[in-house]
Scaffold this active site. Structure first.
Site, mmCIF file in Angstrom:
data_model
loop_
_atom_site.group_PDB
_atom_site.id
_atom_site.type_symbol
_atom_site.label_atom_id
_atom_site.label_comp_id
_atom_site.label_asym_id
_atom_site.label_seq_id
_atom_site.Cartn_x
_atom_site.Cartn_y
_atom_site.Cartn_z
ATOM 1 N N SER A 153 34.312 55.389 68.697
ATOM 2 C CA SER A 153 33.545 56.403 67.979
ATOM 3 C C SER A 153 32.725 57.253 68.941
ATOM 4 O O SER A 153 32.292 56.774 69.997
ATOM 5 C CB SER A 153 32.607 55.723 66.979
ATOM 6 O OG SER A 153 31.662 56.631 66.458
ATOM 7 N N TYR A 196 26.026 50.197 64.718
ATOM 8 C CA TYR A 196 27.421 50.635 64.604
ATOM 9 C C TYR A 196 27.945 51.078 65.971
ATOM 10 O O TYR A 196 29.024 50.667 66.412
ATOM 11 C CB TYR A 196 27.529 51.782 63.602
ATOM 12 C CG TYR A 196 28.879 52.453 63.579
ATOM 13 C CD1 TYR A 196 30.004 51.774 63.123
ATOM 14 C CD2 TYR A 196 29.025 53.775 64.024
ATOM 15 C CE1 TYR A 196 31.247 52.388 63.107
ATOM 16 C CE2 TYR A 196 30.268 54.393 64.001
ATOM 17 C CZ TYR A 196 31.374 53.701 63.543
ATOM 18 O OH TYR A 196 32.602 54.304 63.530
#
Length: 346
Positions: free
Chosen positions: A136, A161
């Site tokens: 990501s 995350y």
């Protein structure tokens, strides 16, 4: 150029197949006559009907097989690999969302760490030609230097995350080094488009604008995102499948790209290479919907970053590909799909 020769008929395993990116990649590969095995736990993070409808479209293909499993269940993961023996694995299953990681941190440990560990172990026990996995843009965290390059240090995440995604890259590198598993990490930048995730801002904005509700605009709309249309994302993945990284035995961290290694390991950004301010994005969305939003301006949220901006020069160099769908075109297609899917009068 094609990623894999068609006459090889490889078997490709996609985890998170009922998710946004997994679904679109599955459609692309199935339309090109590849054999696809999809796995997903069909969790309730967002509307399960959307996942089920994606799955129904995939199941129309004869060369598609689905297995409902959770990646944290090692025995089930091993059984899939043992029985199906995939040639290529694309791990897109993950617990997504920056803000949700503040509320439910253990969901990220189960899916993004334990689940990914089970995939790595299965690739070790049942060797594959190439493992690609979702990272990501969030790994860039507090980085100030733009555009974000895969040659930059990413040791300062600002959300759990992001930390789990950086951990995936480190875990993959260890397995690439020890077991010579070719691994490619893909740092996706703010993916949007038809069949998207309802928890994403553009999706909820569309819903609220159409229903006459106000929308929350964080940091007063002064954030920038490298919004990347879904077709560009899956085209990039497709072109990388048949290009497993090769170890550079002479690799030297003082002069060589940090996204490569002495192991068969590589990291790529997949982004539009053109950041757009949130307010402009909202204005284009309003134009495509044909209705102005009532806006509530709010401060920056914990875990958010001011700007994302992808350097995709190595993607261009290695596979002659660069995402390029404009937000005008991409949002237009999304709004058209949304109105059709949810039976909104045009």
């Amino acid at each position: 150029m094609d990623s894999i020769k068609f006459n090889e008929k490889p078997l490709i395993l996609i985890t998170g197949i009922a998710g946004f990116i997994g679904f679109h990649l599955g459609v692309l590969l199935l339309d090109k006559s590849y054999q696809v095995i999809g796995v997903d736990n069909l969790n309730m993070y967002y509307d399960s009907k959307l996942k089920e409808d994606r799955l129904k479209k995939l199941q129309r293909h004869d060369n598609f097989t689905f297995h409902k499993i959770d990646l944290k269940d090692k025995l089930s993961v091993d059984a899939i690999f043992r029985n199906c023996k995939p040639d290529y694995v694309i791990n897109l299953a993950a617990q997504a969302g920056v803000r949700y990681s503040i509320e439910n941190p253990y969901a990220y440990v189960d899916s993004n760490l334990i689940g990914f560990m089970n995939i790595l172990e299965a690739c070790r026990d049942y060797p594959v030609k190439h493992l690609l996995y979702a990272s990501s843009s969030s790994v860039y965290g507090g980085n100030k230097l733009a555009p974000f390059s895969t040659n930059q240090n990413v040791d300062h995440p600002v959300s759990l995350y992001a930390a789990t995604k950086k951990s995936n890259e480190l875990m993959a590198h260890a397995y690439s080094h020890i077991y010579r598993i070719p691994t490619t990490g893909l740092r996706f930048f703010t993916v949007y488009g038809p069949w998207g995730r309802p928890d994403m801002a553009y999706f909820s904005f569309t819903k609220d604008i159409l229903q006459g509700k106000s929308i929350k605009v964080f940091n007063h709309g002064k954030m920038e995102r490298d919004f990347t249309y879904i077709d560009d994302i899956v085209e990039g993945i497709y072109k990388l499948i048949g290009r497993p990284p090769v170890a550079n035995e002479e690799w030297d961290e003082s002069k060589d790209d940090l996204s490569t290694s002495f192991a068969p390991y590589k990291i790529y950004n997949i982004g539009n290479n053109q950041p757009v301010q949130l307010m402009k994005f909202i204005n284009v969305l309003e134009e495509k919907i044909g209705k102005e939003a009532e806006k509530i301006y709010m401060d920056m949220q914990p875990g958010d970053v001011l700007r994302t901006y992808a350097d995709v020069s190595d993607l261009e160099r290695d596979i002659n590909f660069k995402p390029g769908t404009s937000i005008e075109e991409g949002l237009g297609k999304f709004v058209e799909w949304y109105k059709e899917y949810y039976n909104v009068e045009k």
